[in-house]
Design an enzyme around this catalytic site. Structure first.
Site, PDB file in Angstrom:
ATOM      1  N   LEU A   1     -52.934   3.138  67.124  1.00  0.00           N
ATOM      2  CA  LEU A   1     -52.351   2.071  66.300  1.00  0.00           C
ATOM      3  C   LEU A   1     -53.273   1.760  65.126  1.00  0.00           C
ATOM      4  O   LEU A   1     -53.639   0.611  64.869  1.00  0.00           O
ATOM      5  CB  LEU A   1     -52.098   0.826  67.159  1.00  0.00           C
ATOM      6  CG  LEU A   1     -51.205   1.102  68.378  1.00  0.00           C
ATOM      7  CD1 LEU A   1     -51.148  -0.106  69.302  1.00  0.00           C
ATOM      8  CD2 LEU A   1     -49.798   1.505  67.936  1.00  0.00           C
ATOM      9  N   GLY A   2     -53.663   2.813  64.428  1.00  0.00           N
ATOM     10  CA  GLY A   2     -54.511   2.642  63.242  1.00  0.00           C
ATOM     11  C   GLY A   2     -53.648   2.440  62.011  1.00  0.00           C
ATOM     12  O   GLY A   2     -52.541   1.887  62.085  1.00  0.00           O
TER      13      GLY A   2
ATOM     14  N   THR B   1     -47.524   8.146  54.696  1.00  0.00           N
ATOM     15  CA  THR B   1     -47.586   9.102  55.817  1.00  0.00           C
ATOM     16  C   THR B   1     -46.660   8.620  56.930  1.00  0.00           C
ATOM     17  O   THR B   1     -45.912   9.409  57.528  1.00  0.00           O
ATOM     18  CB  THR B   1     -49.036   9.228  56.348  1.00  0.00           C
ATOM     19  OG1 THR B   1     -49.864   9.698  55.290  1.00  0.00           O
ATOM     20  CG2 THR B   1     -49.121  10.194  57.518  1.00  0.00           C
TER      21      THR B   1
ATOM     22  N   LYS C   1     -55.677  -4.159  68.985  1.00  0.00           N
ATOM     23  CA  LYS C   1     -54.563  -3.555  68.227  1.00  0.00           C
ATOM     24  C   LYS C   1     -53.309  -3.477  69.093  1.00  0.00           C
ATOM     25  O   LYS C   1     -52.205  -3.725  68.631  1.00  0.00           O
ATOM     26  CB  LYS C   1     -54.950  -2.147  67.741  1.00  0.00           C
ATOM     27  CG  LYS C   1     -56.015  -2.162  66.655  1.00  0.00           C
ATOM     28  CD  LYS C   1     -56.288  -0.746  66.183  1.00  0.00           C
ATOM     29  CE  LYS C   1     -57.368  -0.723  65.126  1.00  0.00           C
ATOM     30  NZ  LYS C   1     -57.695   0.633  64.674  1.00  0.00           N
TER      31      LYS C   1
ATOM     32  N   LYS D   1     -61.016  20.723  52.386  1.00  0.00           N
ATOM     33  CA  LYS D   1     -61.369  19.582  53.239  1.00  0.00           C
ATOM     34  C   LYS D   1     -62.879  19.414  53.183  1.00  0.00           C
ATOM     35  O   LYS D   1     -63.612  20.398  53.038  1.00  0.00           O
ATOM     36  CB  LYS D   1     -60.949  19.838  54.696  1.00  0.00           C
ATOM     37  CG  LYS D   1     -60.994  18.616  55.572  1.00  0.00           C
ATOM     38  CD  LYS D   1     -59.760  17.758  55.404  1.00  0.00           C
ATOM     39  CE  LYS D   1     -59.868  16.458  56.165  1.00  0.00           C
ATOM     40  NZ  LYS D   1     -58.658  15.625  56.006  1.00  0.00           N
TER      41      LYS D   1
ATOM     42  N   VAL E   1     -51.873   4.517  60.147  1.00  0.00           N
ATOM     43  CA  VAL E   1     -50.544   5.141  60.191  1.00  0.00           C
ATOM     44  C   VAL E   1     -49.721   4.564  61.343  1.00  0.00           C
ATOM     45  O   VAL E   1     -48.563   4.171  61.166  1.00  0.00           O
ATOM     46  CB  VAL E   1     -50.644   6.682  60.347  1.00  0.00           C
ATOM     47  CG1 VAL E   1     -49.260   7.301  60.423  1.00  0.00           C
ATOM     48  CG2 VAL E   1     -51.428   7.293  59.198  1.00  0.00           C
ATOM     49  N   GLY E   2     -50.338   4.504  62.528  1.00  0.00           N
ATOM     50  CA  GLY E   2     -49.607   4.084  63.731  1.00  0.00           C
ATOM     51  C   GLY E   2     -48.963   2.712  63.576  1.00  0.00           C
ATOM     52  O   GLY E   2     -47.814   2.507  63.987  1.00  0.00           O
TER      53      GLY E   2
ATOM     54  N   ASP F   1     -60.296   9.873  54.356  1.00  0.00           N
ATOM     55  CA  ASP F   1     -59.883  10.241  55.710  1.00  0.00           C
ATOM     56  C   ASP F   1     -60.704   9.373  56.683  1.00  0.00           C
ATOM     57  O   ASP F   1     -61.268   8.354  56.279  1.00  0.00           O
ATOM     58  CB  ASP F   1     -60.088  11.758  55.935  1.00  0.00           C
ATOM     59  CG  ASP F   1     -59.353  12.280  57.163  1.00  0.00           C
ATOM     60  OD1 ASP F   1     -58.269  11.768  57.490  1.00  0.00           O
ATOM     61  OD2 ASP F   1     -59.866  13.198  57.817  1.00  0.00           O
TER      62      ASP F   1
HETATM   63  P1  NAD Z   1     -57.128   5.403  62.071  1.00  0.00           P
HETATM   64  O1  NAD Z   1     -58.557   5.749  62.300  1.00  0.00           O
HETATM   65  O2  NAD Z   1     -56.773   4.237  61.226  1.00  0.00           O
HETATM   66  O3  NAD Z   1     -56.404   5.160  63.485  1.00  0.00           O
HETATM   67  C1  NAD Z   1     -56.628   5.935  64.626  1.00  0.00           C
HETATM   68  C2  NAD Z   1     -56.339   5.037  65.829  1.00  0.00           C
HETATM   69  O4  NAD Z   1     -56.388   5.838  67.004  1.00  0.00           O
HETATM   70  C3  NAD Z   1     -57.364   3.920  65.993  1.00  0.00           C
HETATM   71  O5  NAD Z   1     -56.703   2.678  66.165  1.00  0.00           O
HETATM   72  C4  NAD Z   1     -58.116   4.330  67.279  1.00  0.00           C
HETATM   73  O6  NAD Z   1     -58.587   3.221  68.025  1.00  0.00           O
HETATM   74  C5  NAD Z   1     -57.026   5.082  68.020  1.00  0.00           C
HETATM   75  N1  NAD Z   1     -57.506   6.002  69.063  1.00  0.00           N
HETATM   76  C6  NAD Z   1     -58.613   6.778  69.072  1.00  0.00           C
HETATM   77  N2  NAD Z   1     -58.697   7.440  70.239  1.00  0.00           N
HETATM   78  C7  NAD Z   1     -57.607   7.091  70.970  1.00  0.00           C
HETATM   79  C8  NAD Z   1     -57.119   7.449  72.251  1.00  0.00           C
HETATM   80  N3  NAD Z   1     -57.788   8.282  73.044  1.00  0.00           N
HETATM   81  N4  NAD Z   1     -55.956   6.892  72.691  1.00  0.00           N
HETATM   82  C9  NAD Z   1     -55.278   6.024  71.918  1.00  0.00           C
HETATM   83  N5  NAD Z   1     -55.694   5.638  70.690  1.00  0.00           N
HETATM   84  C10 NAD Z   1     -56.845   6.171  70.225  1.00  0.00           C
HETATM   85  O7  NAD Z   1     -56.439   6.734  61.534  1.00  0.00           O
HETATM   86  P2  NAD Z   1     -55.061   6.874  60.721  1.00  0.00           P
HETATM   87  O8  NAD Z   1     -55.336   6.862  59.271  1.00  0.00           O
HETATM   88  O9  NAD Z   1     -54.061   5.944  61.298  1.00  0.00           O
HETATM   89  O10 NAD Z   1     -54.663   8.371  61.093  1.00  0.00           O
HETATM   90  C11 NAD Z   1     -54.196   8.705  62.391  1.00  0.00           C
HETATM   91  C12 NAD Z   1     -54.138  10.210  62.550  1.00  0.00           C
HETATM   92  O11 NAD Z   1     -53.257  10.754  61.560  1.00  0.00           O
HETATM   93  C13 NAD Z   1     -55.470  10.940  62.349  1.00  0.00           C
HETATM   94  O12 NAD Z   1     -55.492  12.081  63.179  1.00  0.00           O
HETATM   95  C14 NAD Z   1     -55.424  11.375  60.898  1.00  0.00           C
HETATM   96  O13 NAD Z   1     -56.230  12.513  60.666  1.00  0.00           O
HETATM   97  C15 NAD Z   1     -53.958  11.705  60.756  1.00  0.00           C
HETATM   98  N6  NAD Z   1     -53.460  11.615  59.378  1.00  0.00           N
HETATM   99  C16 NAD Z   1     -53.573  10.447  58.703  1.00  0.00           C
HETATM  100  C17 NAD Z   1     -53.084  10.360  57.410  1.00  0.00           C
HETATM  101  C18 NAD Z   1     -53.188   9.076  56.611  1.00  0.00           C
HETATM  102  O14 NAD Z   1     -52.483   8.953  55.605  1.00  0.00           O
HETATM  103  N7  NAD Z   1     -54.009   8.113  57.043  1.00  0.00           N
HETATM  104  C19 NAD Z   1     -52.452  11.464  56.811  1.00  0.00           C
HETATM  105  C20 NAD Z   1     -52.319  12.643  57.553  1.00  0.00           C
HETATM  106  C21 NAD Z   1     -52.837  12.702  58.838  1.00  0.00           C
END
Ligand code: NAD
Length: 352
Positions: A177-178, A146, A204, A80, A180-181, A114
């Site tokens: 709701l990023g 994911t 979002k 990492k 993945v969400g 990431d």
């Molecule tokens: P992202 O940055 O696109 O989305 C994260 C979301 O979380 C954002 O919309 C942000 O506003 C929201 N957020 C932050 N703090 C918050 C809180 N206190 N309450 C509610 N929402 C909150 O990230 P992502 O790519 O969607 O990844 C999400 C998680 O999954 C991360 O922890 C990441 O490390 C993990 N992950 C992602 C992947 C991938 O393929 N993107 C793979 C494995 C793990």
């Protein structure tokens, strides 16, 4: 922090501190384990409050990558990298300087996107090094896959806990709701669940509520909701004494990394409350599996079929945890160690 003691205890092989005066780059690359192959792990850009915080994150996340690869049956190691910077300090020069550090490792570390890095940023890094995966031209980025893995994990947990992997009618709360969400909400909507969503970004929340008829929830209320499944897809350490004690969900199945604040204490607290926890690095391995398939020649069907193994791995883990009395987290670490040892022995036989 006692550096060698810390890295030896967690089993890290190598840690690199990268400094480029001209671009202002400050990065840490942690290689946890390369017994099975090059260390894979995405790069996170974050304005850490201290260098120790950055190092701690790199060490913890790289170890998780080793276990993630092993549980996903990927013959790669875990690594990492973290870049210590605010998003607005991100420049092409900084990303390219970072790419040169990776190139000098000559394939020992392979990285991707990431938090706070975009596919465009990864392309800047890619200008200086070939050891990059997950650029949009290749497999389309990790997040959509994911989300598929998380959906499959949720189905496995529902099968184990409720006797059926049909999610229809279940109440599911998604935190974050990023990338993945939002993909996950789309899948859950197609599976006819009752969706509850929260994010600190109101735009979002409004978008997902409008698209899928989801109920919007304030960020601090999401833990205590009366739902069947809680899906943490935002940040780490959200499973702690304060949040677990509020929980009514029977299953935790989400993409966030490092969900347990304390792996042992909070893993046991979940077991005591009869909450079935899908270990984060098992359920969120879809993106890693997808980018791994880039390395071996991308074929979407093969990659998605590999992602489906998350379902079976989780069922195996739930059984192992139940029969041994271990937490699901501990059971997944043991499974990873077993798979690394088996793969290492198989490699030795081939080369003998
Ligand atoms: P992202 O940055 O696109 O989305 C994260 C979301 O979380 C954002 O919309 C942000 O506003 C929201 N957020 C932050 N703090 C918050 C809180 N206190 N309450 C509610 N929402 C909150 O990230 P992502 O790519 O969607 O990844 C999400 C998680 O999954 C991360 O922890 C990441 O490390 C993990 N992950 C992602 C992947 C991938 O393929 N993107 C793979 C494995 C793990």
């Amino acid at each position: 922090m006692k550096l060698f003691e810390t890295t030896a205890t967690a089993g890290h092989e190598q840690v690199l501190f990268c400094n480029d005066q001209a671009s202002g780059l400050k990065a840490i690359i942690a290689i946890h384990d390369s017994r099975l192959g090059a260390a894979m792990g995405a790069t996170r850009l974050w304005p850490y409050e201290s260098e120790v915080a950055a190092l701690t994150d790199a060490l913890r996340l790289s170890r998780g990558m080793t276990y993630k690869a092993a549980c996903a049956n990927i013959p790669m190691g875990g690594g990492k990298a973290v870049i210590i910077a605010k998003p607005e300090q991100k420049t092409c020069e900084l990303l390219q300087a970072y790419g040169r550090f990776i190139e000098r490792l000559n394939g020992r570390f392979i990285t991707g996107q990431d938090i706070n890095l975009t596919p465009q940023d990864v392309r800047q890094i890619n200008r200086e090094t070939k050891y990059v995966v997950g650029t949009q031209e290749k497999s389309g980025g990790p997040a959509p896959v994911t989300a598929i893995g998380v959906l499959l994990g949720m189905k496995a947990a529902a099968k184990y806990r409720f006797g059926s992997d049909n999610l229809k009618g279940l109440k599911v709360a998604v935190q974050g709701l990023g990338n993945v969400g939002q993909h996950l909400c789309d899948w859950l909507h197609q599976n006819e669940v009752k969706l509850f969503v929260s994010d600190i970004n109101q735009a979002k929340v409004s978008k997902v509520a409008r698209l899928y008829g989801a109920t919007a929830v304030e960020p601090e209320q999401v833990y205590g909701l009366d739902v069947d499944i809680f899906a943490p897809c935002a940040m780490g350490a959200i499973l702690n004494t304060q949040t677990i004690s509020q929980m009514k969900a029977s299953i935790i199945a989400g993409s966030a990394n490092n969900q347990l604040l304390d792996e042992q204490v909070h893993g046991e607290m979940l077991t005591d409350q009869n909450i079935l926890y899908c270990p984060d690095y098992v359920i969120n391995a879809g993106g890693l599996i997808n980018v791994y398939h880039e390395l071996i020649g991308y074929q979407e069907k093969k990659a998605i079929s590999h992602v489906h193994s998350i379902y079976d791995t989780l069922l195996e883990l739930f059984k192992k945890a139940e029969t041994t009395g271990m937490t699901t987290h501990k059971a997944s670490m043991q499974l990873a160690e077993e798979r690394i040892t088996q793969a290492e022995q198989a490699q030795m036989l081939v080369s003998a």
